[in-house]
Design an enzyme around this catalytic site. Structure first.
Site, short mmCIF file in Angstrom:
data_model
loop_
_atom_site.label_atom_id
_atom_site.label_comp_id
_atom_site.label_asym_id
_atom_site.label_seq_id
_atom_site.Cartn_x
_atom_site.Cartn_y
_atom_site.Cartn_z
N PHE A 25 0.72 -1.06 -0.11
CA PHE A 25 -0.19 0.05 0.04
C PHE A 25 0.70 1.22 0.02
O PHE A 25 0.85 1.84 -0.88
CB PHE A 25 -0.87 0.04 1.26
CG PHE A 25 -1.93 1.26 1.67
CD1 PHE A 25 -2.25 1.82 0.45
CD2 PHE A 25 -1.70 1.67 2.94
CE1 PHE A 25 -3.03 3.18 0.83
CE2 PHE A 25 -2.34 2.81 3.17
CZ PHE A 25 -2.79 3.52 2.16
N TYR A 96 -1.33 -11.56 13.60
CA TYR A 96 -0.46 -11.46 14.88
C TYR A 96 -1.15 -12.88 15.55
O TYR A 96 0.09 -13.36 16.21
CB TYR A 96 -0.67 -10.28 15.69
CG TYR A 96 -0.38 -8.97 14.81
CD1 TYR A 96 0.10 -8.88 13.56
CD2 TYR A 96 -0.71 -7.79 15.44
CE1 TYR A 96 0.35 -7.92 12.86
CE2 TYR A 96 -0.62 -6.68 14.55
CZ TYR A 96 -0.26 -6.72 13.48
OH TYR A 96 -0.08 -5.46 12.64
N THR A 130 5.78 1.51 13.46
CA THR A 130 4.33 1.38 13.62
C THR A 130 4.11 2.36 14.89
O THR A 130 4.81 2.25 16.13
CB THR A 130 3.87 0.00 13.79
OG1 THR A 130 2.40 0.10 14.19
CG2 THR A 130 4.38 -0.72 14.82
N ARG A 173 -1.03 -10.67 20.10
CA ARG A 173 -1.32 -9.58 19.32
C ARG A 173 0.05 -8.50 19.47
O ARG A 173 0.29 -7.78 18.68
CB ARG A 173 -2.38 -8.62 19.91
CG ARG A 173 -2.67 -7.10 19.77
CD ARG A 173 -2.58 -6.90 18.11
NE ARG A 173 -2.63 -5.59 17.99
CZ ARG A 173 -3.70 -4.79 17.62
NH1 ARG A 173 -4.82 -5.20 17.54
NH2 ARG A 173 -3.55 -3.58 17.33
N TYR A 176 3.81 -8.53 17.00
CA TYR A 176 4.00 -7.62 16.03
C TYR A 176 4.90 -6.45 16.60
O TYR A 176 6.13 -6.01 16.14
CB TYR A 176 3.05 -7.09 15.00
CG TYR A 176 3.04 -6.07 14.15
CD1 TYR A 176 3.36 -5.94 13.04
CD2 TYR A 176 2.52 -4.61 14.56
CE1 TYR A 176 3.66 -5.01 12.26
CE2 TYR A 176 2.48 -3.83 13.70
CZ TYR A 176 3.14 -3.84 12.49
OH TYR A 176 3.23 -2.78 11.93
N ARG A 249 -8.62 5.88 17.00
CA ARG A 249 -7.34 5.89 15.92
C ARG A 249 -7.57 7.18 15.21
O ARG A 249 -8.74 7.81 15.17
CB ARG A 249 -7.47 4.96 14.80
CG ARG A 249 -7.47 3.48 15.59
CD ARG A 249 -6.12 2.96 16.10
NE ARG A 249 -6.18 1.49 16.06
CZ ARG A 249 -6.21 0.94 17.45
NH1 ARG A 249 -6.85 1.77 18.49
NH2 ARG A 249 -6.22 -0.23 17.68
N TYR A 317 -11.30 -12.21 15.92
CA TYR A 317 -9.92 -12.20 15.70
C TYR A 317 -9.54 -13.83 15.98
O TYR A 317 -8.40 -14.03 15.79
CB TYR A 317 -9.11 -11.23 16.11
CG TYR A 317 -8.87 -9.92 15.60
CD1 TYR A 317 -8.58 -9.61 14.40
CD2 TYR A 317 -9.65 -8.85 16.34
CE1 TYR A 317 -8.38 -8.42 13.77
CE2 TYR A 317 -9.82 -7.63 15.44
CZ TYR A 317 -9.11 -7.45 14.32
OH TYR A 317 -9.17 -6.14 13.70
N ARG A 327 -4.56 5.84 20.31
CA ARG A 327 -3.12 6.08 19.65
C ARG A 327 -3.37 7.44 19.09
O ARG A 327 -3.78 7.91 18.05
CB ARG A 327 -2.80 5.47 18.52
CG ARG A 327 -2.61 3.86 18.93
CD ARG A 327 -2.05 3.26 17.69
NE ARG A 327 -1.97 1.85 17.91
CZ ARG A 327 -2.47 1.02 16.81
NH1 ARG A 327 -2.69 1.51 15.39
NH2 ARG A 327 -2.42 -0.20 16.77
C1 UGA Z 1 -2.74 -1.94 12.61
C2 UGA Z 1 -1.54 -2.54 12.76
O1 UGA Z 1 -1.22 -3.56 13.95
C3 UGA Z 1 -0.36 -1.57 12.90
O2 UGA Z 1 0.79 -2.11 12.21
C4 UGA Z 1 -0.56 -0.51 11.92
O3 UGA Z 1 0.37 0.65 12.21
C5 UGA Z 1 -1.96 0.15 12.06
O4 UGA Z 1 -2.90 -0.93 11.74
C6 UGA Z 1 -2.21 1.20 11.23
O5 UGA Z 1 -2.84 0.99 9.97
O6 UGA Z 1 -1.38 2.13 11.20
P1 UGA Z 1 -4.83 -1.45 14.23
O7 UGA Z 1 -5.04 0.16 14.18
O8 UGA Z 1 -5.30 -2.02 15.49
O9 UGA Z 1 -3.60 -1.68 13.74
O10 UGA Z 1 -5.72 -2.06 13.17
P2 UGA Z 1 -7.04 -2.18 12.32
O11 UGA Z 1 -7.17 -3.67 12.00
O12 UGA Z 1 -7.03 -1.15 11.39
O13 UGA Z 1 -7.90 -1.97 13.58
C7 UGA Z 1 -8.48 -0.72 14.24
C8 UGA Z 1 -9.64 -0.99 15.11
O14 UGA Z 1 -10.73 -1.37 14.52
C9 UGA Z 1 -9.31 -1.89 16.31
O15 UGA Z 1 -9.84 -1.89 17.75
C10 UGA Z 1 -10.03 -3.33 15.79
O16 UGA Z 1 -10.47 -4.01 16.75
C11 UGA Z 1 -11.18 -2.65 14.96
N1 UGA Z 1 -11.89 -3.32 13.92
C12 UGA Z 1 -11.39 -3.94 12.86
C13 UGA Z 1 -13.51 -3.32 13.80
O17 UGA Z 1 -14.10 -3.00 14.82
N2 UGA Z 1 -14.02 -3.88 12.76
C14 UGA Z 1 -13.25 -4.72 11.83
O18 UGA Z 1 -13.94 -5.05 10.92
C15 UGA Z 1 -11.79 -4.43 11.88
#
Ligand code: UGA
Length: 377
Positions: A25, A96, A130, A173, A176, A249, A317, A327
């Site tokens: 990406f 992870y 990250t 988790r 990574y 986020r 998951y 974050r």
């Molecule tokens: C991920 C990676 O672990 C990091 O490498 C990376 O830096 C980061 O994405 C990023 O894109 O910068 P995270 O933010 O936890 O970390 O990843 P996501 O899969 O995008 O999840 C974000 C949040 O959404 C989490 O709380 C997850 O539980 C939630 N989520 C995810 C949902 O509620 N529904 C979904 O369908 C997927």
């Protein structure tokens, strides 16, 4: 491929930029951005080419379809490039728990070979780490702030001061983030020898066209949240909110990231031996609100507005998943040293991204067999 045929030398006046993970990406955007906005040359390495098929063959782009950690590839990259971007990484949370050994291999054992090659050749290494190295916030561990208090300054994640708080080792988790953290420490130690300039970037949830993949269309497994929600739009399925969507986020649009990369390259030594948060702090949102915003946007297109459905983290998951609750980056350093800040609002970023996903995947000309899973950022 005979790598010695690459026709440019490190001593040439025009810059040569190395991109390991150019098929992912961020890497694919970076290659295109450099080719379109400079007269520099790019040497890109990746095992996959689906996201860069439009630029493979361009005169200023040398694509090496290979593992970037082989001796001959590393030797050629460090002999030819003024700077090397390190982007190759397994980086989806769903991986992870499922394949932690591969995750650690991809985020520590492999990139450390690139660090050693840069150290030996004194080549500037720009490593994409990250925001997840910050791990959990103090609040998640039971430190509570007064009600109605603006807690943002307590949460502010600072590159050179914040503690890095990982969950227990049996929660995969953190495989990574721990690997990424150890690599950061290795890079800094290598940099302190004075032999290798480095820059470490901590991305805060980059989003935009071509992020991850759509399960069942051009990849398998669970991608990151934005691609999960795009998948729901395209397939007219519900958007799944994990554990109530409480996590927060700061979603950062990929064009702003490209501006950061250019500011870094054009400011030369100002970015040397620094860690930078790269994020849009003003775009902070809960995942629940993200789902609502996407739902609103969907209603402006001629598609079925997706339902929002709740699910537990374990169900979504599997066992071993844990989460970063929030974050929120301090981006003052990038502003002070590189005069950079992310300008794209969350609304604009989502509008552009949703539009791209709908156009691209509905056009049926995406490279379905180009990449089987998301291996690179
Ligand atoms: C991920 C990676 O672990 C990091 O490498 C990376 O830096 C980061 O994405 C990023 O894109 O910068 P995270 O933010 O936890 O970390 O990843 P996501 O899969 O995008 O999840 C974000 C949040 O959404 C989490 O709380 C997850 O539980 C939630 N989520 C995810 C949902 O509620 N529904 C979904 O369908 C997927």
């Amino acid at each position: 491929m005979n790598l010695s045929n690459i026709p440019f030398e490190k001593s040439d006046s025009s810059r040569v930029i190395g991109v390991c993970g150019c098929g992912g990406f961020i890497g694919s955007h970076l290659v295109r951005h450099i080719l379109n906005n400079t007269n520099w040359t790019v040497i890109g390495v990746d095992t996959e080419s689906g996201k860069i098929s439009d630029v493979v063959g361009e005169a200023r782009f040398q694509f090496i379809q290979n593992d970037y950690t082989g001796d001959s590839v590393l030797q050629h990259l460090t002999a030819k490039c003024h700077v090397i971007f390190s982007l190759a990484s397994l980086c989806n949370p769903s991986q992870y728990n499922l394949i932690p050994l591969e995750v650690i291999e991809s985020n520590y054992n492999k990139p450390v070979r690139l660090v050693n090659a840069c150290l030996a050749s004194k080549t500037w290494l720009v490593h994409f780490s990250t925001s997840e190295v910050y791990g959990k916030t103090a609040s998640a561990l039971g430190v509570h702030f007064a009600a109605n208090e603006d807690t943002r300054s307590d949460y502010l994640l600072k590159e050179d001061h914040s503690h890095l708080i990982m969950g227990p080792a049996n929660k995969q988790r953190w495989s990574y983030a721990s690997a990424k953290q150890l690599l950061e420490r290795y890079i800094i130690a290598a940099g302190e020898t004075g032999q290798m300039p480095y820059t470490i970037l901590r991305p805060f949830n980059f989003i935009g066209p071509n992020m991850d993949y759509i399960p069942g269309l051009d990849g398998e497994g669970v991608p990151r949240v934005l691609a999960c929600f795009m998948s729901a739009l395209l397939k007219e399925e519900p958007m799944m909110l994990v554990d109530g969507g409480r996590s927060k986020r700061c979603f950062t649009y990929i064009d702003d990231v490209m501006e950061f990369c250019m500011a870094l390259l054009l400011n030369g030594k100002k970015g040397h031996n620094e860690i930078f948060n790269v994020g849009a702090a003003q775009n902070e949102t809960t995942i629940a609100n993200l789902a609502v915003q996407i739902k609103e946007l969907a209603s402006t297109y001629e598609i079925t507005t997706p339902e929002i459905r709740h699910i537990s983290a374990e169900e979504f998951y599997g066992q071993g998943y844990d989460d970063s609750d929030r974050r929120y980056p301090d981006v003052g350093k990038a502003r002070a040293l590189l005069n950079w800040k992310a300008n794209t609002s969350l609304r604009d970023a989502l509008e552009k991204t949703v539009k791209w996903y709908l156009n691209y995947y509905r056009s049926n000309n995406f490279p379905q067999s180009g990449y089987s899973h998301s291996l690179t950022k």
